[in-house]
Design an enzyme around this catalytic site. Sequence first.
Site, PDB file in Angstrom:
ATOM      1  N   GLU A   1      -6.904 -55.395  28.137  1.00 14.24           N
ATOM      2  CA  GLU A   1      -6.909 -56.326  26.844  1.00 14.24           C
ATOM      3  C   GLU A   1      -6.564 -57.853  27.131  1.00 14.24           C
ATOM      4  O   GLU A   1      -6.415 -58.194  28.015  1.00 14.24           O
ATOM      5  CB  GLU A   1      -5.734 -55.571  26.339  1.00 14.24           C
ATOM      6  CG  GLU A   1      -5.352 -56.269  24.515  1.00 14.24           C
ATOM      7  CD  GLU A   1      -4.641 -55.132  23.970  1.00 14.24           C
ATOM      8  OE1 GLU A   1      -3.834 -56.092  23.151  1.00 14.24           O
ATOM      9  OE2 GLU A   1      -4.520 -54.528  23.946  1.00 14.24           O
TER      10      GLU A   1
ATOM     11  N   ASP B   1      -4.444 -43.913  25.697  1.00 14.73           N
ATOM     12  CA  ASP B   1      -4.550 -44.721  24.746  1.00 14.73           C
ATOM     13  C   ASP B   1      -3.138 -46.284  25.874  1.00 14.73           C
ATOM     14  O   ASP B   1      -1.975 -45.939  25.802  1.00 14.73           O
ATOM     15  CB  ASP B   1      -3.880 -44.809  23.759  1.00 14.73           C
ATOM     16  CG  ASP B   1      -4.697 -46.290  22.985  1.00 14.73           C
ATOM     17  OD1 ASP B   1      -5.027 -47.089  23.468  1.00 14.73           O
ATOM     18  OD2 ASP B   1      -3.818 -45.565  21.343  1.00 14.73           O
ATOM     19  N   HIS B   2      -3.081 -47.381  25.730  1.00 17.66           N
ATOM     20  CA  HIS B   2      -2.457 -48.602  26.088  1.00 17.66           C
ATOM     21  C   HIS B   2      -1.419 -47.822  27.241  1.00 17.66           C
ATOM     22  O   HIS B   2      -0.097 -48.122  27.353  1.00 17.66           O
ATOM     23  CB  HIS B   2      -1.209 -48.476  24.914  1.00 17.66           C
ATOM     24  CG  HIS B   2      -1.817 -49.170  24.084  1.00 17.66           C
ATOM     25  ND1 HIS B   2      -2.319 -50.598  23.614  1.00 17.66           N
ATOM     26  CD2 HIS B   2      -2.052 -48.830  22.379  1.00 17.66           C
ATOM     27  CE1 HIS B   2      -2.232 -51.498  23.067  1.00 17.66           C
ATOM     28  NE2 HIS B   2      -2.759 -50.338  21.688  1.00 17.66           N
TER      29      HIS B   2
ATOM     30  N   ASP C   1      -3.214 -51.360  29.540  1.00 23.61           N
ATOM     31  CA  ASP C   1      -2.361 -53.433  28.979  1.00 23.61           C
ATOM     32  C   ASP C   1      -1.097 -53.571  29.698  1.00 23.61           C
ATOM     33  O   ASP C   1      -0.488 -53.556  29.131  1.00 23.61           O
ATOM     34  CB  ASP C   1      -2.353 -52.218  27.228  1.00 23.61           C
ATOM     35  CG  ASP C   1      -1.069 -53.492  26.347  1.00 23.61           C
ATOM     36  OD1 ASP C   1      -1.856 -54.470  26.943  1.00 23.61           O
ATOM     37  OD2 ASP C   1      -1.081 -53.118  25.439  1.00 23.61           O
TER      38      ASP C   1
END
Length: 287
Positions: free
Chosen positions: A132, A80-81, A102
């Site tokens: 994103e 994630d991210h 991201d």
Amino acid sequence: MLYTGKSILDVANAHSFAIPAFNISDWAMFTGIMDISEEKNAPVIIAIHPDEVSHITTDLIPAMHARAHRSSVPVAIHWDHGGSFEQMITAIHSGFTSVMIDASLEPFEQNVAITRKVVEAAHAAGIQVEGELGTIGANDSYGESGAAEIIYTNVDDAVRFVEQTGVDSLAIAIGTSHGLYPSDKNPELRHDLLEQIKAAVGIPLVLHGGSSNPDAELARAVSLGINKINISSDIKVAYHDRMREVLGTDRRLREPNAIQPECIAAMKVTAAEKIDLFGAAGKADLY
């Protein structure tokens, strides 16, 4: 049943539900989330952002693979991210089956260039990529918090971004913030914007900062095309609040098996509510 991010999200997109992406930060949280997902017969994405990776280390990923392969429900393991191309290569080498790059705080063209580079590398390894566009707000200072203010995703930019990068899913900014909302702040989602973006791009859309949003807003977002919702703060608060209560009753407590079961149970209650809210319960039968 270990899945890539694309193979797990494409089903959610086709059948109009959202898969919860639960951020875990220790093995007990992971096993608790796996257990409740199996109890609800729901597909699940195990999300781990760089701060959490630094805590549990990538050495834990093979054990997660083993647990996922024994599972009765589809499971994807998601970085994630991700903040850099190098992190994404680490994720691929470590066994993550889905990654997010991201670069949303960068100018559009730079975001495109970084994301496209990650897509090329990840797709070569059979791994899905989430990008994103726009910025998620921040309610606290934790590592995944994002920007200080929300910059809403532009529909035309979303179309160009998907075309130029080849991402498999897209995290959009429609009014959410990472972390827990203070009492004087009321989250409000731009459902109209979500509807326009979904119609324009068609791919699975992702909602970050899903903790503390009213249930009705999240349910409507799912009905309009959100297929993955990240949940971190809500389950961690449930887990650690109960841990504080357990530890406060007896200072002699020290064994994990005497401390953690009630904490895991509290977290599972919150996770089950999200699974039901997102329409994911029972959806493992679709795979």
